[in-house]
Scaffold this motif. Sequence first.
Motif, PDB file in Angstrom:
ATOM      1  N   THR A   1       0.825  -1.223   0.000  1.00 42.04           N
ATOM      2  CA  THR A   1       0.000   0.000   0.000  1.00 42.04           C
ATOM      3  C   THR A   1       0.852   1.264   0.000  1.00 42.04           C
ATOM      4  O   THR A   1       2.077   1.214   0.014  1.00 42.04           O
TER       5      THR A   1
ATOM      6  N   PHE B   1      -6.001   3.375  -1.778  1.00 36.42           N
ATOM      7  CA  PHE B   1      -5.295   2.908  -0.579  1.00 36.42           C
ATOM      8  C   PHE B   1      -6.046   1.702   0.017  1.00 36.42           C
ATOM      9  O   PHE B   1      -5.448   0.655   0.344  1.00 36.42           O
TER      10      PHE B   1
ATOM     11  N   GLN C   1      -5.641  -1.364  -2.099  1.00 33.50           N
ATOM     12  CA  GLN C   1      -4.332  -1.988  -1.837  1.00 33.50           C
ATOM     13  C   GLN C   1      -4.357  -2.750  -0.513  1.00 33.50           C
ATOM     14  O   GLN C   1      -3.795  -3.842  -0.389  1.00 33.50           O
TER      15      GLN C   1
END
Length: 377
Positions: free
Chosen positions: A306, A357, A360
């Motif tokens: 991430t 985000f 991920q």
Amino acid sequence: MPKPLYVSWAFENGSPMDWEELPGGTVSFSPCFDYERATGNRQLTHWHFKLFGEKGRQVRLRIPPKENVYGGRRVNAFPEPVGSQFSSDGVSWTPLVFHPSPDKGIEASLTLPSDETLFARIEPYAVPQLSSLLKSLEGRSEAKVEIIGETVEGRPLEMISLSRGPGRKSALLRARAHPWEAGGSWFVEGVVDRALSDPAILDELDIRILPMACKDGVVRGLTRFNVNGCDLNRGFGKGLSFSRDGALENLHLANWLESRKASGDLPSFAMDLHDDDYGRLHLNDSRDQGHMERMRLLESLMRECTFFTEGTERGAGSTFGAGLHELYGIDSVVYELNSNWLASANLVPGSKTWKEFGFQFAEALRRLFKAAYNKGA
Ligand SMILES: [Zn+2]
């Protein structure tokens, strides 16, 4: 002479505030502090309002010096530059950074893009956005939405379950324990996207999400506390005493966890999503070495999968992170998204980045479960 500027916050998630137009096209605005009943702490972080002024006009926005109260101490509310967003239509948002002025206020200048311009501390995520998410789950066999209780003002508290059938261990994610922290809501949307589009995720684990814990505060445009003046990220731990006239939303979450415990189906892992100025993962100070090792594995997987680069710090006591570990032995943490700046992406984050985000993060979660909870299964 230009027409007078005018500010409105009379809409959902709008922040109650005083404001005035000063000479030279400056709007000075003072969102209300949000107060904690038990301690006298106060915090001012959320703002969301509409400014009426002609398109193309140069304006300067200013918040005069403010002091939050935290742990009984008065502290400058704005020690660093503050990321924020503005929009002509409430759909497409542009970053705007406020910089500290010598008197400890903060200021930003811009050319108004529209006759009605929205300003917000974080790209807003309120009940309409949550309703769209819930609607998008209708008809999906892997998704269920359960109402686990109501907020102080009677709004439903939804728990989303993503699962491909019984037999898997689960992760619990909670967003919006603090109303201003919309980044966490966008983040969990990304988690949902990945879980429903990448079959590997739900092959490995079930995911439960409480997407808007302090919903009343979100609707009313508050910063930190529920409408009874309670911090929903405190009070977890032995002897917890959530009540109807206090942190009712946490009472429902605690009851939900108790019923999971009774059926032998507690989450293996839990994360509370927040926003702050630093972006760190808050780890417990636990003597359980297995727990500490698994959370260090989480940190390394987040770095690998991430945008996360910000590092860790020790979390405060009686939070969701410390408390769920102490009460139930869950691997629980608090994660603070940096609301001002995402270093690895080199930008002031908005909804698109927060969602990416979260997308991920679902893979980091899959790898955590594969390595830590499902080995030998
Ligand atoms: Zn928070």
